[in-house]
Write a protein that holds these residues in place. Structure first.
Motif, PDB file in Angstrom:
ATOM      1  N   ALA A  23       0.661  -1.054   0.090  1.00 52.58           N
ATOM      2  CA  ALA A  23       0.013   0.558  -0.255  1.00 52.58           C
ATOM      3  C   ALA A  23       1.299   1.251   0.098  1.00 52.58           C
ATOM      4  CB  ALA A  23      -0.890   0.029   1.491  1.00 52.58           C
ATOM      5  N   ALA A  24       0.789   2.144  -1.483  1.00 51.66           N
ATOM      6  CA  ALA A  24       1.688   3.324  -1.044  1.00 51.66           C
ATOM      7  C   ALA A  24       0.916   4.341  -2.381  1.00 51.66           C
ATOM      8  CB  ALA A  24       3.002   3.084  -1.362  1.00 51.66           C
ATOM      9  N   ASN A  25       0.982   5.432  -1.766  1.00 55.17           N
ATOM     10  CA  ASN A  25       0.796   6.796  -2.985  1.00 55.17           C
ATOM     11  C   ASN A  25      -1.000   6.386  -3.237  1.00 55.17           C
ATOM     12  OD1 ASN A  25       3.070   7.683  -2.871  1.00 55.17           O
ATOM     13  ND2 ASN A  25       4.049   6.126  -4.238  1.00 55.17           N
ATOM     14  N   GLY A  26      -1.794   6.300  -2.531  1.00 57.78           N
ATOM     15  CA  GLY A  26      -3.139   6.204  -2.455  1.00 57.78           C
ATOM     16  C   GLY A  26      -3.723   4.892  -3.367  1.00 57.78           C
ATOM     17  N   ARG A  27      -2.544   3.538  -3.690  1.00 56.73           N
ATOM     18  CA  ARG A  27      -3.420   2.575  -4.115  1.00 56.73           C
ATOM     19  C   ARG A  27      -2.114   1.235  -3.741  1.00 56.73           C
ATOM     20  NH1 ARG A  27      -4.962   3.361  -9.370  1.00 56.73           N
ATOM     21  NH2 ARG A  27      -3.534   1.955 -10.533  1.00 56.73           N
ATOM     22  N   VAL A  28      -3.380   0.422  -3.109  1.00 55.24           N
ATOM     23  CA  VAL A  28      -3.336  -0.988  -2.788  1.00 55.24           C
ATOM     24  C   VAL A  28      -3.871  -2.428  -3.081  1.00 55.24           C
ATOM     25  CG1 VAL A  28      -5.268  -1.058  -1.732  1.00 55.24           C
ATOM     26  CG2 VAL A  28      -3.750  -2.248  -0.627  1.00 55.24           C
ATOM     27  N   GLN A  29      -2.312  -3.072  -2.905  1.00 54.62           N
ATOM     28  CA  GLN A  29      -2.393  -4.129  -3.863  1.00 54.62           C
ATOM     29  C   GLN A  29      -2.927  -5.703  -3.038  1.00 54.62           C
ATOM     30  OE1 GLN A  29       1.591  -5.969  -5.508  1.00 54.62           O
ATOM     31  NE2 GLN A  29       0.306  -6.957  -6.727  1.00 54.62           N
ATOM     32  N   VAL A  30      -4.040  -6.408  -3.126  1.00 55.77           N
ATOM     33  CA  VAL A  30      -4.161  -7.199  -2.360  1.00 55.77           C
ATOM     34  C   VAL A  30      -4.718  -8.438  -2.735  1.00 55.77           C
ATOM     35  CG1 VAL A  30      -6.773  -8.009  -1.403  1.00 55.77           C
ATOM     36  CG2 VAL A  30      -6.032  -5.375  -2.156  1.00 55.77           C
ATOM     37  N   GLU A  31      -4.214  -9.214  -2.489  1.00 55.91           N
ATOM     38  CA  GLU A  31      -4.002 -10.678  -3.385  1.00 55.91           C
ATOM     39  C   GLU A  31      -5.163 -11.417  -2.257  1.00 55.91           C
ATOM     40  OE1 GLU A  31      -0.515 -12.988  -1.384  1.00 55.91           O
ATOM     41  OE2 GLU A  31       0.435 -12.347  -4.204  1.00 55.91           O
ATOM     42  N   VAL A  32      -5.909 -12.379  -3.363  1.00 51.80           N
ATOM     43  CA  VAL A  32      -7.364 -12.445  -3.064  1.00 51.80           C
ATOM     44  C   VAL A  32      -7.259 -14.354  -3.112  1.00 51.80           C
ATOM     45  CG1 VAL A  32      -9.506 -12.739  -3.703  1.00 51.80           C
ATOM     46  CG2 VAL A  32      -8.364 -10.917  -3.913  1.00 51.80           C
ATOM     47  N   ASP A  33      -7.542 -14.908  -2.561  1.00 52.31           N
ATOM     48  CA  ASP A  33      -7.363 -16.880  -3.110  1.00 52.31           C
ATOM     49  C   ASP A  33      -8.478 -16.735  -4.414  1.00 52.31           C
ATOM     50  OD1 ASP A  33      -5.443 -17.335  -1.137  1.00 52.31           O
ATOM     51  OD2 ASP A  33      -6.394 -17.218   0.794  1.00 52.31           O
ATOM     52  N   PRO A  34      -8.265 -17.670  -4.684  1.00 53.65           N
ATOM     53  CA  PRO A  34      -9.343 -17.633  -5.646  1.00 53.65           C
ATOM     54  C   PRO A  34     -10.085 -18.927  -5.139  1.00 53.65           C
ATOM     55  CG  PRO A  34      -7.565 -19.206  -6.002  1.00 53.65           C
ATOM     56  CD  PRO A  34      -6.916 -18.246  -5.029  1.00 53.65           C
ATOM     57  N   ALA A  35     -11.497 -17.487  -5.748  1.00 54.18           N
ATOM     58  CA  ALA A  35     -12.830 -19.170  -5.202  1.00 54.18           C
ATOM     59  C   ALA A  35     -12.838 -20.199  -4.080  1.00 54.18           C
ATOM     60  CB  ALA A  35     -13.324 -19.888  -6.173  1.00 54.18           C
ATOM     61  N   PRO A  36     -13.068 -19.552  -2.530  1.00 56.64           N
ATOM     62  CA  PRO A  36     -12.880 -20.518  -1.599  1.00 56.64           C
ATOM     63  C   PRO A  36     -14.182 -21.100  -1.096  1.00 56.64           C
ATOM     64  CG  PRO A  36     -13.278 -18.676  -0.911  1.00 56.64           C
ATOM     65  CD  PRO A  36     -12.707 -18.435  -2.352  1.00 56.64           C
ATOM     66  N   GLY A  37     -15.030 -21.041  -1.954  1.00 57.63           N
ATOM     67  CA  GLY A  37     -16.297 -21.356  -1.908  1.00 57.63           C
ATOM     68  C   GLY A  37     -16.601 -22.648  -2.970  1.00 57.63           C
ATOM     69  N   CYS A  38     -16.277 -22.165  -3.714  1.00 58.04           N
ATOM     70  CA  CYS A  38     -16.083 -23.760  -5.234  1.00 58.04           C
ATOM     71  C   CYS A  38     -16.669 -24.850  -3.850  1.00 58.04           C
ATOM     72  CB  CYS A  38     -15.340 -23.307  -5.942  1.00 58.04           C
ATOM     73  SG  CYS A  38     -15.496 -22.031  -7.058  1.00 58.04           S
ATOM     74  N   GLY A  39     -15.359 -25.498  -3.662  1.00 58.61           N
ATOM     75  CA  GLY A  39     -15.844 -26.975  -3.121  1.00 58.61           C
ATOM     76  C   GLY A  39     -17.019 -26.755  -2.429  1.00 58.61           C
ATOM     77  N   ALA A  40     -17.822 -25.863  -1.669  1.00 61.53           N
ATOM     78  CA  ALA A  40     -18.845 -26.156  -1.354  1.00 61.53           C
ATOM     79  C   ALA A  40     -20.412 -25.979  -2.341  1.00 61.53           C
ATOM     80  CB  ALA A  40     -19.213 -25.881   0.203  1.00 61.53           C
ATOM     81  N   CYS A  41     -20.065 -25.897  -3.496  1.00 60.83           N
ATOM     82  CA  CYS A  41     -20.831 -24.909  -4.160  1.00 60.83           C
ATOM     83  C   CYS A  41     -21.413 -26.901  -4.199  1.00 60.83           C
ATOM     84  CB  CYS A  41     -20.393 -24.058  -5.168  1.00 60.83           C
ATOM     85  SG  CYS A  41     -21.562 -23.166  -6.621  1.00 60.83           S
ATOM     86  N   ALA A  42     -22.600 -26.488  -5.020  1.00 62.73           N
ATOM     87  CA  ALA A  42     -23.736 -27.396  -5.970  1.00 62.73           C
ATOM     88  C   ALA A  42     -23.189 -27.601  -7.248  1.00 62.73           C
ATOM     89  CB  ALA A  42     -25.420 -27.252  -5.266  1.00 62.73           C
ATOM     90  N   ALA A  43     -23.379 -26.342  -8.004  1.00 66.80           N
ATOM     91  CA  ALA A  43     -22.943 -26.010  -9.185  1.00 66.80           C
ATOM     92  C   ALA A  43     -21.296 -26.412  -9.738  1.00 66.80           C
ATOM     93  CB  ALA A  43     -23.909 -25.068 -10.297  1.00 66.80           C
ATOM     94  N   ARG A  44     -20.526 -26.932  -9.151  1.00 66.01           N
ATOM     95  CA  ARG A  44     -19.166 -27.054  -9.532  1.00 66.01           C
ATOM     96  C   ARG A  44     -19.028 -27.525 -10.443  1.00 66.01           C
ATOM     97  NH1 ARG A  44     -14.944 -29.725  -5.750  1.00 66.01           N
ATOM     98  NH2 ARG A  44     -12.556 -28.308  -6.705  1.00 66.01           N
ATOM     99  N   ALA A  45     -19.923 -27.985 -10.594  1.00 64.44           N
ATOM    100  CA  ALA A  45     -19.404 -29.426 -12.047  1.00 64.44           C
ATOM    101  C   ALA A  45     -19.402 -28.835 -13.287  1.00 64.44           C
ATOM    102  CB  ALA A  45     -20.923 -31.214 -12.271  1.00 64.44           C
ATOM    103  N   GLY A  46     -20.541 -27.854 -13.293  1.00 61.08           N
ATOM    104  CA  GLY A  46     -20.839 -26.484 -14.610  1.00 61.08           C
ATOM    105  C   GLY A  46     -19.961 -25.085 -14.888  1.00 61.08           C
ATOM    106  N   CYS A  47     -19.815 -25.330 -13.224  1.00 64.21           N
ATOM    107  CA  CYS A  47     -19.324 -23.656 -13.945  1.00 64.21           C
ATOM    108  C   CYS A  47     -17.477 -23.064 -14.309  1.00 64.21           C
ATOM    109  CB  CYS A  47     -19.384 -23.809 -11.792  1.00 64.21           C
ATOM    110  SG  CYS A  47     -18.717 -21.831 -11.715  1.00 64.21           S
ATOM    111  N   GLY A  48     -17.529 -21.925 -14.849  1.00 63.80           N
ATOM    112  CA  GLY A  48     -15.908 -21.463 -15.463  1.00 63.80           C
ATOM    113  C   GLY A  48     -15.524 -21.123 -14.010  1.00 63.80           C
ATOM    114  N   THR A  49     -16.216 -20.743 -13.328  1.00 59.89           N
ATOM    115  CA  THR A  49     -15.449 -20.665 -12.441  1.00 59.89           C
ATOM    116  C   THR A  49     -14.027 -21.398 -11.240  1.00 59.89           C
ATOM    117  OG1 THR A  49     -15.890 -18.217 -11.952  1.00 59.89           O
ATOM    118  CG2 THR A  49     -15.480 -18.761  -9.971  1.00 59.89           C
ATOM    119  N   SER A  50     -15.314 -22.088 -11.340  1.00 55.68           N
ATOM    120  CA  SER A  50     -14.603 -23.558  -9.946  1.00 55.68           C
ATOM    121  C   SER A  50     -13.773 -24.299 -10.916  1.00 55.68           C
ATOM    122  CB  SER A  50     -15.450 -24.903 -10.330  1.00 55.68           C
ATOM    123  OG  SER A  50     -15.201 -25.827  -9.379  1.00 55.68           O
TER     124      SER A  50
END
Length: 152
Positions: A23-50
């Motif tokens: 974080a510096a000069n009015g900008r912040v870089q954030v690391e986000v873990d990819p889709a933590p809820g995918c494991g519990a989602c019922a639509a996981r088999a047909g989901c592009g995000t998963s």
């Protein structure tokens, strides 16, 4: 009451937990873990995000935002976006190009154009269909209402 002066709050927000990397000069870089809820989602088999989360599971996704809040490296943060804004961005990125491509192919088949001409027209139309997405991104319209908040 003037609705333009006081836009309604967006109660349905998509939230993702992240960690401030820099974080510096009015900008912040954030690391986000990819889709933590995918494991519990019922639509996981047909989901592009998963499927994308499976490919990227070994590394978090870095995102950079404009932010004037005093944030420090290592701090946990919630990144949220109104669900309607996410749907608009997804439609511009996926639905519009697919629809334009199908429409271009249909038009050229109705005109009985040769395959080369059909391919050229469909390719040009498909490429131009990304113009609204590019313009919205360039003007900051897609992600203008992203909020960075302390975790609840």
């Amino acid at each position: 009451m003037d609705r333009a002066a006081h836009p309604p709050e967006h109660p349905r927000r998509m939230k993702q937990r992240g960690r401030v990397v820099h974080a510096a000069n009015g900008r912040v870089q954030v690391e986000v873990d990819p889709a933590p809820g995918c494991g519990a989602c019922a639509a996981r088999a047909g989901c592009g995000t998963s499927a994308l989360a499976e490919i990227l599971k070994s590394r978090p996704t870095p995102l950079t935002f404009r932010c004037d809040a005093p944030l420090q490296s290592g701090q946990d943060i919630d990144v949220s976006l109104p669900a309607a804004d996410f749907i608009k961005a997804a439609c511009l990125a996926f639905l519009l190009p697919a629809t334009v491509l199908v429409g271009a192919i249909w038009i050229t088949s109705m005109l009985a154009l040769p395959v080369v001409a059909s391919s050229a027209f469909a390719g040009a139309a498909f490429g131009l269909s990304f113009l609204p997405l590019w313009l919205a991104e360039r003007r900051g319209l897609l992600w203008a209402r992203i909020k960075l908040d302390a975790p609840e």
